[in-house]
Write a protein that holds these residues in place. Structure first.
Motif: not given
Ligand code: SAM
Length: 249
Positions: A104-120
């Motif tokens: 859900x976070x990956x989908x919504x973050x993409x819709x919200x314009x994130x350029x890079x997803x970084x799991x920590x």
């Protein structure tokens, strides 16, 4: 009803497909098996149907389908419908949560314009394995449906301390800190333009040593998202929505 020749496929919305290959007028782009299956059996598209394709580099194109064999499909670009333009530069550094919430976070973050997803990975992170391919698949699907012209980069998980140790000097680290920080709206108004990242923690929060290390980073901008404790996935997405509202990312 099957989609007719020359139509954009659109019962409920046009079909946009992300492709890896370069896009140039007249050069057919091979679609993968999943895309071919979707077009044939879900959208019931026919040869000659128009779709939109993008690859994150060459803009968006109107392309015409060719259904060559029993299973294969290709799309031949006709004309560019949107140029590529500049992308935003906002990373989301998030402690992975359970599978459904992470997707859900990956989908919504993409819709919200994130350029890079970084799991920590933090001391209190309870998820032991992150499926980066699945994260990318979710990001691609969200980019296709949200009219984005690119797909966020999806990085492999990194321990928090390693991430902090290699933090770029020119990138603000907007730290979602429920333990007392200025409201995010005010903090962002005072922040000069430039590359940025949002950092949100796991279900159990950051431990005191981690929190101190994050706050010690000169690029750290601690922010509050309000008086309530938000769930980890809610916090990440709320922070992105505030960022987008202020910066238009
Ligand atoms: N500290 C709590 C704990 O021990 O469980 C809650 C952690 S919260 C569920 C997960 C993450 O969401 C936090 O690490 C923080 O990054 C973010 N967060 C939640 N509520 C927040 C708020 N009101 N302001 C800023 N960040 C928040």
């Amino acid at each position: 009803m099957a989609v007719e020749e020359g139509d954009l496929v659109e019962p409920g919305g046009k079909v946009r497909l992300f492709v890896e290959q370069p896009i140039a007028a007249g050069t057919p782009v091979t679609l993968d098996d999943g895309q071919a299956h979707y077009l044939r059996h879900v959208m019931r598209a026919r040869a000659g149907t128009a779709v939109q394709i993008f690859n994150g580099r060459d803009g968006e194109w109107r392309a015409v389908l060719a259904l060559s064999s029993r299973r294969g499909a290709a799309a031949t670009p006709q004309r560019q419908t949107r140029p590529q333009g500049a992308s935003g530069d906002l990373w989301l550094c998030f402690a992975p949560v359970k599978k459904a919430a992470s997707e859900f976070v990956a989908q919504k973050a993409t819709e919200l314009g994130v350029s890079e997803l970084r799991p920590i990975v933090t001391r209190r992170t309870i998820v032991s394995r992150v499926n980066v391919d699945r994260m990318l698949a979710n990001a691609i699907e969200a980019a296709e449906q949200s009219d984005r012209l690119d797909v966020p980069a999806c990085q492999a998980p990194l321990p928090l301390m390693a991430m902090l140790g290699a933090w770029p000097s020119n990138r603000a680290l907007i730290f979602c800190d429920e333990g007392g920080a200025p409201p995010m709206l005010e903090a962002l108004k005072a922040l000069p333009p430039g590359p940025a990242a949002i950092l949100s923690g796991p279900e159990g929060g950051f431990d005191p040593e981690e929190r101190a290390a994050i706050r010690a980073l000169p690029q750290c901008v601690p922010v509050s998202l309000g008086p309530r404790i938000l769930r980890a996935d809610t916090a990440a997405l709320a922070a992105l929505a505030v960022f987008q509202a202020i910066r238009g990312a």
